[in-house]
Design a protein around this motif. Structure first.
Motif, PDB file in Angstrom:
ATOM      1  N   ALA A   1      77.725  30.375  51.070  1.00  0.00           N
ATOM      2  CA  ALA A   1      78.545  30.364  52.283  1.00  0.00           C
ATOM      3  C   ALA A   1      80.026  30.368  51.917  1.00  0.00           C
ATOM      4  CB  ALA A   1      78.195  29.145  53.131  1.00  0.00           C
ATOM      5  N   ASP A   2      80.404  29.566  50.925  1.00  0.00           N
ATOM      6  CA  ASP A   2      81.802  29.537  50.484  1.00  0.00           C
ATOM      7  C   ASP A   2      82.220  30.883  49.908  1.00  0.00           C
ATOM      8  OD1 ASP A   2      82.117  26.935  51.286  1.00  0.00           O
ATOM      9  OD2 ASP A   2      81.948  26.064  49.276  1.00  0.00           O
ATOM     10  N   LEU A   3      81.335  31.499  49.132  1.00  0.00           N
ATOM     11  CA  LEU A   3      81.647  32.784  48.512  1.00  0.00           C
ATOM     12  C   LEU A   3      81.967  33.838  49.573  1.00  0.00           C
ATOM     13  CD1 LEU A   3      79.845  34.452  45.550  1.00  0.00           C
ATOM     14  CD2 LEU A   3      80.143  35.744  47.638  1.00  0.00           C
ATOM     15  N   ILE A   4      81.148  33.906  50.623  1.00  0.00           N
ATOM     16  CA  ILE A   4      81.343  34.923  51.659  1.00  0.00           C
ATOM     17  C   ILE A   4      82.579  34.617  52.494  1.00  0.00           C
ATOM     18  CG2 ILE A   4      80.317  35.963  53.717  1.00  0.00           C
ATOM     19  CD1 ILE A   4      77.554  35.428  52.410  1.00  0.00           C
ATOM     20  N   ARG A   5      82.804  33.354  52.803  1.00  0.00           N
ATOM     21  CA  ARG A   5      83.976  32.982  53.604  1.00  0.00           C
ATOM     22  C   ARG A   5      85.287  33.289  52.879  1.00  0.00           C
ATOM     23  NH1 ARG A   5      81.546  27.874  54.333  1.00  0.00           N
ATOM     24  NH2 ARG A   5      80.425  27.664  56.294  1.00  0.00           N
ATOM     25  N   GLU A   6      85.279  33.146  51.559  1.00  0.00           N
ATOM     26  CA  GLU A   6      86.524  33.254  50.791  1.00  0.00           C
ATOM     27  C   GLU A   6      87.073  34.674  50.720  1.00  0.00           C
ATOM     28  OE1 GLU A   6      85.718  31.585  47.012  1.00  0.00           O
ATOM     29  OE2 GLU A   6      85.690  29.508  47.736  1.00  0.00           O
TER      30      GLU A   6
ATOM     31  N   LEU B   1      77.118  20.894  55.439  1.00  0.00           N
ATOM     32  CA  LEU B   1      75.870  21.580  55.128  1.00  0.00           C
ATOM     33  C   LEU B   1      75.311  22.270  56.365  1.00  0.00           C
ATOM     34  CD1 LEU B   1      73.536  22.386  53.336  1.00  0.00           C
ATOM     35  CD2 LEU B   1      72.510  20.136  53.727  1.00  0.00           C
ATOM     36  N   ARG B   2      75.326  21.609  57.514  1.00  0.00           N
ATOM     37  CA  ARG B   2      74.819  22.248  58.724  1.00  0.00           C
ATOM     38  C   ARG B   2      75.642  23.488  59.078  1.00  0.00           C
ATOM     39  NH1 ARG B   2      74.015  16.673  60.161  1.00  0.00           N
ATOM     40  NH2 ARG B   2      76.025  16.585  61.264  1.00  0.00           N
ATOM     41  N   THR B   3      76.953  23.400  58.877  1.00  0.00           N
ATOM     42  CA  THR B   3      77.820  24.557  59.119  1.00  0.00           C
ATOM     43  C   THR B   3      77.450  25.707  58.185  1.00  0.00           C
ATOM     44  OG1 THR B   3      79.619  23.097  59.803  1.00  0.00           O
ATOM     45  CG2 THR B   3      80.214  25.343  59.196  1.00  0.00           C
ATOM     46  N   ASP B   4      77.227  25.389  56.909  1.00  0.00           N
ATOM     47  CA  ASP B   4      76.877  26.423  55.923  1.00  0.00           C
ATOM     48  C   ASP B   4      75.515  27.035  56.229  1.00  0.00           C
ATOM     49  OD1 ASP B   4      79.261  25.891  54.640  1.00  0.00           O
ATOM     50  OD2 ASP B   4      78.369  24.544  53.157  1.00  0.00           O
ATOM     51  N   LEU B   5      74.556  26.212  56.634  1.00  0.00           N
ATOM     52  CA  LEU B   5      73.234  26.732  57.013  1.00  0.00           C
ATOM     53  C   LEU B   5      73.365  27.729  58.157  1.00  0.00           C
ATOM     54  CD1 LEU B   5      71.137  23.438  56.866  1.00  0.00           C
ATOM     55  CD2 LEU B   5      70.644  25.490  55.534  1.00  0.00           C
ATOM     56  N   GLN B   6      74.100  27.349  59.174  1.00  0.00           N
ATOM     57  CA  GLN B   6      74.272  28.236  60.322  1.00  0.00           C
ATOM     58  C   GLN B   6      74.963  29.530  59.919  1.00  0.00           C
ATOM     59  OE1 GLN B   6      77.326  27.610  63.661  1.00  0.00           O
ATOM     60  NE2 GLN B   6      75.427  26.876  64.624  1.00  0.00           N
ATOM     61  N   PHE B   7      76.049  29.406  59.152  1.00  0.00           N
ATOM     62  CA  PHE B   7      76.826  30.575  58.741  1.00  0.00           C
ATOM     63  C   PHE B   7      75.980  31.533  57.905  1.00  0.00           C
ATOM     64  CE2 PHE B   7      79.566  32.619  55.545  1.00  0.00           C
ATOM     65  CZ  PHE B   7      80.458  33.304  56.366  1.00  0.00           C
ATOM     66  N   LEU B   8      75.303  31.006  56.891  1.00  0.00           N
ATOM     67  CA  LEU B   8      74.542  31.879  55.998  1.00  0.00           C
ATOM     68  C   LEU B   8      73.376  32.541  56.722  1.00  0.00           C
ATOM     69  CD1 LEU B   8      74.886  32.596  52.985  1.00  0.00           C
ATOM     70  CD2 LEU B   8      73.011  31.032  52.493  1.00  0.00           C
ATOM     71  N   SER B   9      72.785  31.853  57.673  1.00  0.00           N
ATOM     72  CA  SER B   9      71.634  32.409  58.391  1.00  0.00           C
ATOM     73  C   SER B   9      71.998  33.626  59.222  1.00  0.00           C
ATOM     74  CB  SER B   9      71.020  31.345  59.299  1.00  0.00           C
ATOM     75  OG  SER B   9      71.823  31.087  60.438  1.00  0.00           O
ATOM     76  N   GLU B  10      73.293  33.830  59.483  1.00  0.00           N
ATOM     77  CA  GLU B  10      73.739  34.934  60.340  1.00  0.00           C
ATOM     78  C   GLU B  10      74.240  36.140  59.557  1.00  0.00           C
ATOM     79  OE1 GLU B  10      75.380  31.952  63.903  1.00  0.00           O
ATOM     80  OE2 GLU B  10      76.795  33.047  62.616  1.00  0.00           O
TER      81      GLU B  10
END
Length: 404
Positions: free
Chosen positions: A244-249, A280-289
């Motif tokens: 999630a951090d990799l994609i956001r950056e 973690l919940r934020t990252d789960l949501q972000f990566l799932s999309e």
């Protein structure tokens, strides 16, 4: 599936393996891969070999394989955090019992334990096991101490307490010495580490995860065909944060290798159900999309240490209408292991938790060594595959907050 599903077959692959809470040197994973890949190759009829890694970077090894008429090379790196694990396990015996009280209060006081019990019994029992075992050990030590004091009281009076207390401490030290067979201290430290900040990521681990992100980003700039991130046990939800951090950056450029994410035996709800696990919940949501990755989650009801077939996004209550991932699949141990092999392993709970990294004598579509060293990307391998019908997706967590 991912937009990279239709790319040509894989010839070169980078694999990043994120272990769970494990204090052991990463050579353990190399030897496990060497042994089990040979066993699987004999069963499945392909060729595979490993050799030392060349170049700098994380600990790893090189794999060559010939599968389905194609020659494939893979470099597998272990993203190490075992030093952090060892430091977290260095507590004294009294400090461990204090951890027990704090961890028990975190899960019961927050209501997380009762919610987790609505998912799978196995991992909840595994979580309660170290609490019960440590209490039993303390009770035995106190009972023996009382017996020693009673035996010597008529002779020594209050001085009898000295050998009684010494005996109690000796017994507790002996129990800790044989913890490689009992796993009470090990599991207690594991759950305590996740619960110490009520689900927030500890600072030293957050720094290490940023380094993991950097390694993976560098691999995406090379000319390999696939970058595959594998997260096992606790490493699964660490991988969620890293990707999630990799994609956001900076997003993912179009001209790059396929990016794939394989989670095995995940225990994410043990963290995501806690009140301060917003990140973690934020990252789960972000990566799932995300449309430009493939995320496959594999578990098995026979693994009593994992939240088998529990969609980590769904049960954490953060799924949205844009959710694409993960594809939740079962390794179906009772079907992919022969009856004889299943009988041999079924009560070896910790060994079964690592079965995803091992050979199956009746393999179906899940084969760790085809995924990590075969000619198909993760997206190609499971393209069109329906998720497990027995997966659990309904939101269970009491805490569903995410960062906006």
């Amino acid at each position: 599936m991912s937009s990279h599903t239709n790319k040509p077959r894989v010839r070169r692959r980078r694999v990043f393996y994120i272990p769970g809470y494990d204090p052991i040197h990463p050579r353990r994973y190399r030897e496990l891969y060497r042994k089990e890949s040979q066993a699987q190759a004999e069963v499945s009829g392909y060729e595979i070999s490993i050799s030392p890694k060349s170049g700098e970077g994380p600990y790893g090894w090189h794999v060559r394989s010939r599968q389905d008429g194609a020659d494939v090379e893979a470099d597998i790196d272990v993203l190490v955090w075992s030093d952090i694990v060892r430091d977290s396990m260095s507590n004294s015996i009294p400090a461990t019992y204090l951890q027990l009280l704090r961890t028990a209060w975190t899960y019961t006081g927050s209501g997380a334990l009762w919610r987790l019990m609505r998912l799978r019994k196995g991992p909840v029992i595994a979580a309660l096991y170290p609490v019960a075992m440590l209490i039993v050990q303390l009770a035995v030590a106190l009972l023996v101490a009382w017996a020693v004091a009673s035996l010597l009281w008529s002779v020594a009076g209050w001085l009898a307490l000295v050998p009684a207390i010494a005996t109690a401490f000796a017994l507790l030290h002996w129990f800790r010495k044989i913890d490689n067979r009992l796993f009470a201290y090990y599991l207690m430290h594991d759950y305590a580490y996740s619960a110490a900040q009520k689900g927030a990521v500890p600072a030293e681990l957050k720094t290490r995860l940023r380094a993991f992100t950097s390694h993976i980003r560098h691999a995406l700039e090379t000319d390999v065909d696939e970058v595959l991130v594998v997260g096992h046990s606790s490493g699964a939800h660490l991988g969620v944060t890293v990707l999630a951090d990799l994609i956001r950056e900076g997003g993912l450029p179009d001209d790059r290798p396929a990016l794939s994410f394989l989670t095995l035996g995940q225990v994410g709800p043990m963290v995501s159900f806690l009140p301060k696990a917003e990140d973690l919940r934020t990252d789960l949501q972000f990566l799932s999309e995300q449309p430009d990755i493939t995320w496959v989650d594999v578990s098995a009801p026979g693994d009593g240490c994992a939240f088998a077939l529990c969609d980590p996004v769904g049960v954490s209550g953060v799924a949205t209408d844009q959710k694409r991932w993960p594809l939740v699949l079962s390794a179906a141990f009772t079907q992919t292991l022969s009856p004889e092999r299943w009988q041999e392993l079924r009560w070896r709970f910790f060994r079964l938790h690592f079965q995803y990294l091992c050979a199956f004598d009746r393999p179906k579509d899940y084969d760790y060594f085809r995924i990590t060293a075969g000619p198909l990307t993760l997206g190609q391998r499971f393209d069109g595959r329906a998720p497990s019908k027995s997966r659990i997706e309904q939101p269970i967590s009491k805490y569903k907050s995410v960062r906006r």
